[in-house]
Design a protein around this motif. Structure first.
Motif, short mmCIF file in Angstrom:
data_model
loop_
_atom_site.label_atom_id
_atom_site.label_comp_id
_atom_site.label_asym_id
_atom_site.label_seq_id
_atom_site.Cartn_x
_atom_site.Cartn_y
_atom_site.Cartn_z
N ARG A 71 36.36 -11.10 -89.35
CA ARG A 71 36.10 -11.46 -90.75
C ARG A 71 34.91 -12.41 -90.89
O ARG A 71 34.98 -13.43 -91.58
N GLY A 72 33.84 -12.08 -90.22
CA GLY A 72 32.61 -12.84 -90.36
C GLY A 72 32.53 -14.11 -89.55
O GLY A 72 31.55 -14.85 -89.64
N LYS A 73 33.53 -14.38 -88.74
CA LYS A 73 33.54 -15.58 -87.92
C LYS A 73 33.52 -15.21 -86.44
O LYS A 73 33.97 -14.14 -86.04
N GLU A 74 32.99 -16.13 -85.63
CA GLU A 74 33.07 -16.01 -84.17
C GLU A 74 33.89 -17.19 -83.65
O GLU A 74 33.56 -18.35 -83.90
N VAL A 75 34.98 -16.88 -82.96
CA VAL A 75 35.93 -17.91 -82.51
C VAL A 75 36.19 -17.74 -81.02
O VAL A 75 36.44 -16.61 -80.56
N PRO A 76 36.16 -18.83 -80.24
CA PRO A 76 36.55 -18.71 -78.84
C PRO A 76 37.99 -18.23 -78.72
O PRO A 76 38.85 -18.60 -79.52
N GLY A 77 38.23 -17.40 -77.74
CA GLY A 77 39.58 -16.90 -77.53
C GLY A 77 39.80 -16.50 -76.09
O GLY A 77 38.99 -16.79 -75.21
N CYS A 78 40.91 -15.85 -75.85
CA CYS A 78 41.22 -15.37 -74.50
C CYS A 78 41.88 -14.01 -74.60
O CYS A 78 42.42 -13.62 -75.65
N VAL A 79 41.85 -13.29 -73.50
CA VAL A 79 42.43 -11.95 -73.46
C VAL A 79 43.25 -11.80 -72.20
O VAL A 79 42.92 -12.37 -71.14
N SER A 80 44.33 -11.06 -72.28
CA SER A 80 45.18 -10.78 -71.12
C SER A 80 45.72 -9.36 -71.25
O SER A 80 45.83 -8.82 -72.35
N LYS A 81 46.06 -8.77 -70.11
CA LYS A 81 46.73 -7.48 -70.13
C LYS A 81 48.17 -7.67 -70.55
O LYS A 81 48.80 -8.69 -70.25
N SER A 82 48.71 -6.69 -71.24
CA SER A 82 50.13 -6.74 -71.59
C SER A 82 50.97 -6.71 -70.33
O SER A 82 50.71 -5.93 -69.41
N PHE A 83 51.97 -7.58 -70.26
CA PHE A 83 52.80 -7.63 -69.06
C PHE A 83 54.11 -6.86 -69.24
O PHE A 83 54.99 -6.90 -68.38
N ARG A 84 54.22 -6.13 -70.35
CA ARG A 84 55.41 -5.29 -70.56
C ARG A 84 55.08 -3.83 -70.27
O ARG A 84 54.08 -3.31 -70.76
N ALA A 85 55.91 -3.20 -69.50
CA ALA A 85 55.74 -1.77 -69.23
C ALA A 85 56.40 -0.97 -70.36
O ALA A 85 57.03 -1.52 -71.26
N LYS A 86 56.25 0.34 -70.29
CA LYS A 86 56.88 1.21 -71.27
C LYS A 86 58.39 0.97 -71.31
O LYS A 86 59.02 0.80 -70.25
N ASP A 87 58.93 0.94 -72.50
CA ASP A 87 60.38 0.76 -72.73
C ASP A 87 60.84 -0.67 -72.46
O ASP A 87 62.05 -0.93 -72.49
N GLU A 88 59.92 -1.60 -72.21
CA GLU A 88 60.33 -2.98 -71.97
C GLU A 88 60.17 -3.83 -73.22
O GLU A 88 59.27 -3.63 -74.02
N MET A 89 61.05 -4.80 -73.32
CA MET A 89 61.10 -5.67 -74.49
C MET A 89 61.23 -7.13 -74.05
O MET A 89 61.97 -7.44 -73.12
N LEU A 90 60.49 -8.00 -74.69
CA LEU A 90 60.59 -9.44 -74.42
C LEU A 90 61.79 -10.01 -75.17
O LEU A 90 61.91 -9.83 -76.38
#
Length: 274
Positions: A71-90
């Motif tokens: 939305r018109g802004k640049e913000v520092p952030g971080c990214v990670s892979k999802s640690f849940r496999a198919k059919d898994e729920m936190l």
């Protein structure tokens, strides 16, 4: 450093699990993106995960820095892979306890006076309801890490297990969500304030307000779990990787915070302190 435009991605709804509010989050192509919200959460998140590579901790989420365009802004952030496999729920400890006991875990713990009693109760409950073992060692490790990194946000909703919805089997959740560590909330811990005063004001969760009281109670029950093998040079080198994302005063404060914790908790170090 990667730049990601998330204008076309719907922001994940906030959960309201923390008194400090939730970071903006997005899910895209099996990855999770989080943007800074109160200070330098992404810096803390990435730094903690990179330092965990130089420890005996094997089950943790690795984060990398990213510049988020939204939305018109640049913000520092971080990214990670999802640690849940198919059919898994936190499944947060809080929700699991409510499902089995009719009230949240936080409320149950509030009726107990002794931190060790709260920890033992939590471990026994999780092991009995999930069939998992070594929950005591896992929880102790988390509390040791929170004390070391000054993580003030380990409430009962980001203590969690993972359940496979098909097999109904559980596994321990990898260590994640350390964004509110290392004094990253600049509203509560402004850069102009004395760092030692800021450190002294950080309060722990969820078994006691004092990090050391929590850790000592857990270690008496389940033994010391954490080992690190990094030193000041390693910390400095990692922090310098963020020079394009954060100003010098934030980078310097972050280094000083880790240096101080390194000095305080040398008991966990397997490498000579330099």
């Amino acid at each position: 450093m990667d730049i990601i435009n998330l204008d076309a991605v719907e922001q994940e709804p906030t959960q309201g699990h923390t008194s400090k509010g939730d970071q903006p989050k997005w899910q895209l192509d099996g990855k999770w993106y989080k943007a800074d919200h109160m200070g330098y959460e992404a810096l803390a998140e990435v730094l903690v995960s990179q330092l965990l590579k130089q420890s005996n901790v094997s089950n943790f989420v690795e984060y990398e820095p990213v510049l988020i365009q939204y939305r018109g802004k640049e913000v520092p952030g971080c990214v990670s892979k999802s640690f849940r496999a198919k059919d898994e729920m936190l499944v947060p400890f809080e929700r699991l306890h409510r499902a089995y006991k009719g009230q949240g875990l936080a409320a149950a713990l509030g009726g107990m006076e002794d931190p060790q009693e709260r920890i033992r109760y939590t471990v026994d409950f999780i092991e009995q309801t999930t069939g998992l073992t070594d929950v005591g060692a896992y929880l102790t490790l988390l509390l040791e890490l929170d004390a070391f990194f000054l993580n003030e946000d380990r409430h009962t909703n980001n203590l969690a297990v993972i359940r496979n919805e098909k097999t109904k089997e559980f596994r321990l959740c990898p260590i994640f969500d350390n964004g509110l560590a290392l004094l990253s909330d600049l509203n509560d811990y402004p850069l102009e304030k004395d760092i030692y005063d800021c450190i002294s004001r950080v309060r722990a969760k969820p078994f006691d307000l004092d990090f050391d009281v929590q850790v000592e109670a857990a270690e008496e029950l389940y033994g010391m779990q954490l080992e690190f093998s990094f030193n000041r040079y390693d910390i400095s080198a990692l922090v310098e990787l963020f020079e394009d994302l954060y100003p010098e005063d934030i980078l310097e404060r972050t280094k000083r915070a880790v240096y101080e914790q390194l000095r305080k908790y040398q008991i966990y170090l397997t490498k000579k302190l330099i």
